[in-house]
Design a protein around this motif. Structure first.
Motif, short mmCIF file in Angstrom:
data_model
loop_
_atom_site.label_atom_id
_atom_site.label_comp_id
_atom_site.label_asym_id
_atom_site.label_seq_id
_atom_site.Cartn_x
_atom_site.Cartn_y
_atom_site.Cartn_z
N ALA A 442 61.81 -70.85 -56.90
CA ALA A 442 62.16 -72.23 -57.24
C ALA A 442 63.50 -72.25 -57.96
CB ALA A 442 61.09 -72.85 -58.14
N PRO A 443 64.31 -73.32 -57.75
CA PRO A 443 65.56 -73.43 -58.49
C PRO A 443 65.29 -73.66 -59.97
CG PRO A 443 65.14 -75.43 -57.23
CD PRO A 443 64.09 -74.45 -56.82
N VAL A 444 66.04 -72.97 -60.83
CA VAL A 444 65.83 -73.13 -62.27
C VAL A 444 67.07 -73.66 -62.98
CG1 VAL A 444 63.97 -71.46 -62.48
CG2 VAL A 444 66.32 -70.67 -62.63
N LEU A 445 68.27 -73.31 -62.51
CA LEU A 445 69.50 -73.81 -63.13
C LEU A 445 70.50 -74.18 -62.05
CD1 LEU A 445 70.03 -71.20 -66.04
CD2 LEU A 445 69.05 -73.50 -66.21
N ALA A 446 71.27 -75.23 -62.31
CA ALA A 446 72.24 -75.72 -61.33
C ALA A 446 73.65 -75.33 -61.75
CB ALA A 446 72.14 -77.25 -61.21
N PRO A 447 74.58 -75.20 -60.79
CA PRO A 447 75.96 -74.85 -61.11
C PRO A 447 76.58 -75.88 -62.06
CG PRO A 447 75.58 -74.72 -58.75
CD PRO A 447 74.36 -75.36 -59.34
N GLY A 448 77.51 -75.41 -62.88
CA GLY A 448 78.19 -76.28 -63.82
C GLY A 448 77.52 -76.37 -65.17
N ARG A 449 76.34 -75.82 -65.30
CA ARG A 449 75.62 -75.88 -66.57
C ARG A 449 76.23 -74.88 -67.56
NH1 ARG A 449 70.61 -77.76 -68.08
NH2 ARG A 449 69.65 -76.75 -69.89
N VAL A 450 76.39 -75.31 -68.79
CA VAL A 450 76.80 -74.41 -69.86
C VAL A 450 75.54 -73.74 -70.41
CG1 VAL A 450 77.95 -74.21 -72.09
CG2 VAL A 450 78.78 -75.86 -70.40
N ILE A 451 75.50 -72.42 -70.32
CA ILE A 451 74.27 -71.68 -70.60
C ILE A 451 73.90 -71.79 -72.08
CG2 ILE A 451 73.14 -69.43 -70.49
CD1 ILE A 451 73.81 -70.65 -67.78
N SER A 452 72.67 -72.18 -72.33
CA SER A 452 72.14 -72.34 -73.70
C SER A 452 71.15 -71.22 -74.00
CB SER A 452 71.43 -73.70 -73.82
OG SER A 452 70.23 -73.68 -73.06
N PRO A 453 70.78 -71.05 -75.28
CA PRO A 453 69.74 -70.06 -75.60
C PRO A 453 68.43 -70.30 -74.85
CG PRO A 453 70.89 -70.72 -77.61
CD PRO A 453 71.38 -71.63 -76.50
N ALA A 454 68.08 -71.58 -74.67
CA ALA A 454 66.85 -71.88 -73.92
C ALA A 454 66.98 -71.44 -72.46
CB ALA A 454 66.55 -73.38 -73.98
N ASP A 455 68.18 -71.58 -71.89
CA ASP A 455 68.40 -71.12 -70.51
C ASP A 455 68.22 -69.61 -70.41
OD1 ASP A 455 69.02 -73.72 -69.78
OD2 ASP A 455 71.17 -73.44 -70.11
N LEU A 456 68.67 -68.88 -71.43
CA LEU A 456 68.50 -67.43 -71.42
C LEU A 456 67.02 -67.08 -71.41
CD1 LEU A 456 71.21 -66.35 -74.03
CD2 LEU A 456 71.43 -66.50 -71.54
N ALA A 457 66.22 -67.81 -72.19
CA ALA A 457 64.78 -67.55 -72.21
C ALA A 457 64.16 -67.83 -70.84
CB ALA A 457 64.11 -68.41 -73.28
N LEU A 458 64.55 -68.92 -70.23
CA LEU A 458 64.00 -69.28 -68.92
C LEU A 458 64.35 -68.22 -67.88
CD1 LEU A 458 62.67 -71.20 -66.91
CD2 LEU A 458 64.82 -72.48 -66.81
N CYS A 459 65.62 -67.80 -67.85
CA CYS A 459 66.04 -66.81 -66.86
C CYS A 459 65.30 -65.49 -67.06
CB CYS A 459 67.55 -66.60 -66.94
SG CYS A 459 68.51 -68.02 -66.38
N ALA A 460 65.19 -65.05 -68.30
CA ALA A 460 64.48 -63.81 -68.57
C ALA A 460 63.02 -63.91 -68.12
CB ALA A 460 64.57 -63.46 -70.05
N ALA A 461 62.40 -65.06 -68.36
CA ALA A 461 60.98 -65.23 -68.03
C ALA A 461 60.73 -65.15 -66.53
CB ALA A 461 60.48 -66.57 -68.57
N VAL A 462 61.71 -65.54 -65.72
CA VAL A 462 61.52 -65.51 -64.26
C VAL A 462 62.22 -64.31 -63.63
CG1 VAL A 462 61.16 -67.99 -64.11
CG2 VAL A 462 63.48 -67.09 -63.88
N GLY A 463 62.58 -63.32 -64.47
CA GLY A 463 63.07 -62.04 -63.95
C GLY A 463 64.54 -61.97 -63.63
N VAL A 464 65.33 -62.96 -64.02
CA VAL A 464 66.76 -62.95 -63.73
C VAL A 464 67.48 -62.24 -64.87
CG1 VAL A 464 68.81 -64.37 -63.35
CG2 VAL A 464 66.61 -65.08 -62.40
N ALA A 465 68.14 -61.13 -64.56
CA ALA A 465 68.77 -60.30 -65.60
C ALA A 465 70.25 -60.60 -65.79
CB ALA A 465 68.58 -58.83 -65.28
N ASP A 466 70.90 -61.15 -64.77
CA ASP A 466 72.31 -61.48 -64.91
C ASP A 466 72.59 -62.76 -64.13
OD1 ASP A 466 73.38 -60.60 -62.07
OD2 ASP A 466 72.17 -58.94 -62.80
#
Length: 699
Positions: A442-466
């Motif tokens: 599923a899509p989790v973040l869209a282009p143009g977004r300024v990455i926030s601490p909450a975004d880091l948590a979301l990405c880590a939770a769904v296995g995205v490392a970079d």
């Protein structure tokens, strides 16, 4: 004659046809032509790969382009092998011999039998080993039991290339023996098909339109590791790019190798240069020279029209790269991010309690026997829970097989090996479904977004490392004027301390960009030209303050006019009005007023959304709030006004003086009150639009 127009890198495979869908253990071709990368090409078998190479060579020859083809298997064997097999030291004799004995089709080949036949021509056991077939092959040991064959284990190149495999191993992860035996016949046919037009390095002088060279993608391993997905596809793409980007003299130096029998790995010893050259950075085209030009006949420009023109005519100017999560905070996302796995990845319990199958419950109050053991977070229950039984579960534990409902431990009476609880619990109570937060893919973040601490948590939770991010926008800041002196230094009569530069540098940093301090420049056109030259070299955008109007000492506007890329926008704005916009060597310049109040207002209203767009974050409007006025004001029509303001007791109060020289009002304020272009009379309690400073920085 080492200049090439097209670089094609081939990742080979000795295995069978891999089917229509791209996969890891297949053949991949990456091409960079005239500096432009093509998408990697998936080739399902060697017949398809040979046809692709034939078509590529024919096309490049027809277009008059020189072509370098890199292939990721050895072109030669350790010294002495050619003579032992063919009676001479010429490596092409080995190529010719292999072409006559290798039988190859998409469904299989005889590479293991040929390896056994070669072993029979050498004393002892070997030198080839590993049999990947279910039948025994004479002379080919399944394990490395070789001895007495007389060959060295590695070529000189492999002895220097850490992690490279010996050509004697016929199978297993990373082995290249089978690739050599199936690949050299293909290269030999290409030499004959395009006779007189192909040179093989380092056995021949590269004086033909096409060069065949040996590569090893392990040399750029550090650049490929973070990219994930199908590694081989990234390897060929980045290796082609790296060789294409290298300076000609450095490529010539790499090719200056003397290895007439064994061959050599191109780029060995130049790993750092290759990794730097294959950096995954995409640079967009430069801005057009008329991007700031106003429509004919426009003099005073309303604020909204000026903003619309900026939005329409600016484009992102930063490249793209990938950043690990630890380095992604505040960066601008360059591409969509999708979940690599679901969150939660499996059904689990939301509470401490006891789990069971709801369907096994009977009417009325319940008493269920407990199975031995428990399920805890990270330590799942290893067995299935039988119907009519319960198991101890702790918060976050994966639901064991046979469990779909959990009861809170507070709602249970615990006895010896059993539990009792009241009726009324609903199916699925106190559990979380797999993927109920985010589904896999599923899509989790869209282009143009300024990455926030909450975004880091979301990405880590769904296995995205970079993450794919834009390079950080670099913004140069220059103050101009003979009257300026650095705070803390002696000031002569008529001099003032430079307030704009520290203010603008801080603003740039708060916005998440990389500030470049180019200092104070006196009213000297040559010195300012040199500063702008440096800024254009080292930054993506330039903020200047002072010298933006049309007076004798307004050198910013004068130089931009000289460059033929200047527009002086007289904006219907208070404070502010003159705003010099232009390009210096393709880099956008925002010439802000010298007055600090006007400089900050123009930076927030105009430079801030423009820099966001240049950074890849897209255009955005700062969030404002309608609040009751704590002041009264009568405003004439004709221009928009911004008042320094703050919120106290639920009302917007404004600074006592509107004088644009009152810098203390900038510090006193916590935001701006925006008054519309038309005439307005404001009484205390009337709604006004208040924009906090934070909205300019976070929107």
């Amino acid at each position: 004659m080492n200049r090439f127009d097209t670089f094609a890198m081939l990742d080979w495979s000795g295995g069978n046809d891999t089917g229509p869908r791209p996969c890891r253990d297949a053949i991949w071709l990456g091409v960079t032509r005239d500096g432009v990368d093509e998408a990697p090409m998936y080739l399902r078998n060697r017949a398809e790969a040979e046809a692709a190479l034939v078509a590529l060579i024919a096309a490049e020859l027809a277009a008059g382009r020189r072509l370098l083809i890199g292939v990721d298997f050895p072109f030669g064997f350790p010294a002495g092998f050619a003579r032992g097999l063919t009676g001479c030291d010429n490596p092409f004799a080995v190529w010719d011999w292999l072409e006559t004995v290798i039988e190859d089709a998409p469904g299989g080949n005889n590479r293991f039998d040929v390896a056994g036949e070669i072993n029979g021509r050498f004393p002892g056991v070997g030198p080839f080993w590993f049999n990947g077939l279910k039948r025994e092959i004479a002379g080919l040991p399944r394990k490395d039991t070789r001895a007495g064959h007389g060959m060295t284990e590695r070529r000189a190149a492999e002895a220097r290339a850490k992690g490279a495999f010996t050509c004697w191993q016929m199978g297993g992860a990373g082995a290249v023996g089978g690739q050599v035996l199936t690949g050299l016949p293909v290269l030999n046919r290409l030499r004959r098909r395009f006779y007189g037009q192909v040179s093989v390095w380092p056995f021949e002088v590269l004086d033909k339109p096409v060069a065949l060279v040996e590569i090893w993608p392990g040399l750029i391993n550090a650049a490929v590791k973070p990219l994930g997905e199908i590694r081989d596809a990234h390897q060929v793409r980045l290796m082609a790019r790296a060789l294409a980007r290298l300076p000609q003299e450095q490529l010539a130096e790499m090719l200056a190798v003397d290895a007439p029998e064994e061959g050599w790995i191109l780029g060995l010893g130049y790993e750092a240069a290759l990794i730097a050259a294959c950096d995954d950075v995409l640079k967009p085209p430069p801005l057009r020279n008329d991007c700031f030009a106003l429509p004919a006949g426009v003099d005073w420009t309303p604020v909204d029209d000026a903003l619309a023109l900026l939005q329409d005519r600016l484009r992102p100017v930063v490249g793209q790269t990938r950043a690990p999560l630890a380095q992604a905070l505040g960066r601008v996302l360059a591409a969509p991010v999708t979940a690599l796995r679901a969150n939660p990845p499996e059904a689990n319990t939301a509470v401490d309690g006891y789990g069971f199958a709801h369907a096994s419950l009977t009417a009325g109050d319940q008493t269920l026997p407990l199975v031995e053991g428990r399920a805890a977070a990270g330590v799942p229950y290893p067995d299935s829970v039988p119907p009519g039984h319960a198991v101890r579960v702790l918060t976050g534990a994966a639901l064991p097989e046979g469990v779909d409902t959990v009861i809170l431990q507070e709602d249970v009476t615990l006895g010896a090996g059993r539990i009792a609880f009241r009726a009324g619990l609903k199916p699925g109570a106190n559990t979380r479904r797999a993927g109920e937060d985010v589904a896999a893919d599923a899509p989790v973040l869209a282009p143009g977004r300024v990455i926030s601490p909450a975004d880091l948590a979301l990405c880590a939770a769904v296995g995205v490392a970079d993450l794919p991010v834009h390079e950080q926008l670099r913004v140069a800041v220059i103050s101009t004027g003979d009257e300026l002196v650095e705070a803390g230094h002696p000031a002569r009569p008529g001099q003032i301390y430079d307030a704009n530069r520290p203010m603008l540098l801080g603003l740039v940093e708060q916005m998440g960009y990389a500030p470049l301090d180019l200092g104070r420049i006196a009213d000297d056109r040559a010195a300012l030209r040199a500063a702008l030259d440096r800024a254009a070299e080292d930054s993506d955008a330039i903020l200047t303050s002072g010298g933006a109007s049309s007076g004798d000492e307004d050198h910013v506007s004068a130089l931009l006019n000289e460059a033929g890329a200047m527009a002086e926008w007289r904006i219907a704005l208070k404070p502010g009005r003159p705003l010099a916009l232009g390009l210096w060597r393709g880099v956008p310049v925002f010439g802000l007023p010298g007055n600090p109040v006007a400089a900050l207002v123009c930076a927030l209203i105009f430079a801030r959304p423009a820099l966001r767009l240049l950074s890849g974050a897209g255009w955005s409007v700062p969030q404002g709030f309608h609040v009751p006025a704590g002041f009264e004001k009568r405003k004439k029509p004709g221009r928009r006004e911004y008042l320094r303001a703050r919120i106290r007791q639920g009302r917007a109060e404004v600074f006592a003086s509107e004088g644009s020289g009152r810098i203390s009002g900038l510090s006193w304020a916590e935001g701006l009150v925006e008054l519309p272009d038309g005439a307005v009379t404001i009484q205390p309690g009337d709604p006004v639009r208040y924009i906090p400073y934070a909205s300019f920085l976070s929107a």
